[in-house]
Design a protein around this motif. Structure first.
Motif, PDB file in Angstrom:
ATOM      1  N   CYS A  10     -32.688   9.655 -15.342  1.00 54.77           N
ATOM      2  CA  CYS A  10     -31.903  10.218 -16.456  1.00 54.77           C
ATOM      3  C   CYS A  10     -32.771  11.186 -17.233  1.00 54.77           C
ATOM      4  CB  CYS A  10     -31.495   9.126 -17.433  1.00 54.77           C
ATOM      5  SG  CYS A  10     -30.554   7.814 -16.708  1.00 54.77           S
ATOM      6  N   LEU A  11     -32.272  12.397 -17.459  1.00 56.53           N
ATOM      7  CA  LEU A  11     -33.013  13.381 -18.253  1.00 56.53           C
ATOM      8  C   LEU A  11     -32.126  13.854 -19.403  1.00 56.53           C
ATOM      9  CD1 LEU A  11     -34.600  15.175 -15.210  1.00 56.53           C
ATOM     10  CD2 LEU A  11     -35.879  13.945 -16.984  1.00 56.53           C
ATOM     11  N   LEU A  12     -32.659  13.728 -20.589  1.00 55.72           N
ATOM     12  CA  LEU A  12     -31.874  13.955 -21.787  1.00 55.72           C
ATOM     13  C   LEU A  12     -31.700  15.441 -22.090  1.00 55.72           C
ATOM     14  CD1 LEU A  12     -30.526  12.330 -24.074  1.00 55.72           C
ATOM     15  CD2 LEU A  12     -32.719  12.354 -25.263  1.00 55.72           C
ATOM     16  N   ARG A  13     -30.483  15.817 -22.505  1.00 56.28           N
ATOM     17  CA  ARG A  13     -30.197  17.187 -22.932  1.00 56.28           C
ATOM     18  C   ARG A  13     -29.550  17.153 -24.309  1.00 56.28           C
ATOM     19  NH1 ARG A  13     -33.244  17.683 -19.605  1.00 56.28           N
ATOM     20  NH2 ARG A  13     -33.135  18.691 -17.574  1.00 56.28           N
ATOM     21  N   TRP A  14     -29.913  18.118 -25.141  1.00 60.25           N
ATOM     22  CA  TRP A  14     -29.289  18.235 -26.454  1.00 60.25           C
ATOM     23  C   TRP A  14     -28.548  19.560 -26.515  1.00 60.25           C
ATOM     24  CZ3 TRP A  14     -32.238  18.460 -31.819  1.00 60.25           C
ATOM     25  CH2 TRP A  14     -31.279  18.495 -32.843  1.00 60.25           C
TER      26      TRP A  14
END
Ligand code: C2E
Ligand code: CA
Ligand code: CA
Ligand code: CA
Length: 279
Positions: free
Chosen positions: A59-63
């Protein structure tokens, strides 16, 4: 000189004010983002070299800020750490990841594992095992489906505390990966003192194989050491076929990188997963 002192103090005060204002607005933006689903998880699959199948997904977080657009985690993670919001953010990610895994499994997916990045602060200050245990229970997910990715900096401030927290996580069935291996303090004794399952070789080493002198030997040595210690070894940032070949020859278990697949939105990732299963 007294005058200069006063002026530079005024200057200092002004910049402090600007800085705290900026922090304040960032803080409220951040809280707003957490409450309004402006954060999103992207997913990057890892490929098992022996079977050529998907072994897990990170999982790689994006804002996605409505005004600023997509903001990279390389920018906002350090900020969240500084503002004291990183544990809240980690908790959001852990919850979301468990929710997704539960949903996929209910839909018949046989995906074995979801990998979640956890900040160094969380391990020693935030009762990480409690957060994870709550999320697993809430969504009905077995701990064996979860791997946590930590960096070496997680263990530095308090090795004893870190160790006990990691053992709590292990008792939930959760696997532990050491992320960005080779870039940090690299106290190799961590590998035998702590219950670590996986080493992720940092992309900076992978980028320089097979050409750069000495680098391939380091990668070979890391893989040999990991195998001797019975650790699973992943190479990050694999972009070229020759890197994959080299890693496979050395006995690396798993690769991750643009060559196999980029980080994808949830919908794209599910399409990728199903397409891989058919072939
Ligand atoms: P990381 O955990 O080392 O993640 C790998 C980074 O490399 C990701 O950047 C990924 O998009 C990128 N990458 C993947 N394959 C390739 C490749 O073949 N070549 C190149 N050049 N890059 C590749 P991203 O998504 O920008 O994330 C940056 C860092 O932010 C992550 O590094 C991780 O430390 C942190 N991060 C991301 N998501 C989270 C999260 O949910 N929680 C926490 N605490 N940290 C996160
Ligand atoms: Ca990672
Ligand atoms: Ca990494
Ligand atoms: Ca990193």
């Amino acid at each position: 000189s007294k005058e200069i002192g006063r002026n530079s103090f005024q200057l200092y005060k002004a910049s402090m004010n600007a800085r705290s204002l900026e922090r304040l607005s960032m803080l409220s933006r951040f809280q707003h983002a957490l409450e309004h689903d402006e954060f999103e998880l992207y997913f990057q699959p890892l490929q098992c070299l022996a079977s050529r199948r998907i072994s897990s997904v990170e999982c790689l977080l994006r804002w996605n800020d409505p005004k600023l657009g997509m903001i990279s985690p390389a920018q906002f993670i350090p900020l969240a750490e500084e503002l004291g919001l990183i544990i809240k953010l980690d908790q959001w990610v852990i919850n979301k990841a468990c929710e997704k895994m539960a949903l996929w499994r209910r839909q018949g997916s046989d995906l074995r594992r979801i990998a979640i990045n956890v900040s160094a602060q969380h391990l020693c200050q935030g009762e990480l095992a409690t957060t994870v245990s709550n999320a697993l229970n809430k969504h009905g997910v077995d701990g064996r489906f979860v791997e946590l990715e930590l960096t070496e900096s997680s263990f530095i401030s308090n090795l004893h505390e870190a160790k006990s927290e990691l053992h709590k996580l292990k008792s939930l069935g959760v696997a532990i990966a050491l992320d960005d291996f080779g870039t940090g303090y690299s106290a190799l004794s961590y590998l035998t003192k702590l219950p670590i399952d996986t080493l992720k070789i940092d992309a900076s080493f992978v980028a320089k194989i097979p050409d750069e002198y000495g680098n391939s030997e380091i990668v070979a040595a890391i893989i040999a050491m990991a195998k001797a210690l019975n650790l699973h070894v992943v190479a990050e940032g694999v972009e070229k076929a020759e890197q994959r070949q080299f890693l496979q020859k050395l006995g690396c278990n798993t690769i991750q990188g643009y060559m196999y697949c980029k980080p994808l939105s949830c919908d794209d990732w599910l399409r990728f997963y199903h397409a891989e299963k058919v072939t």
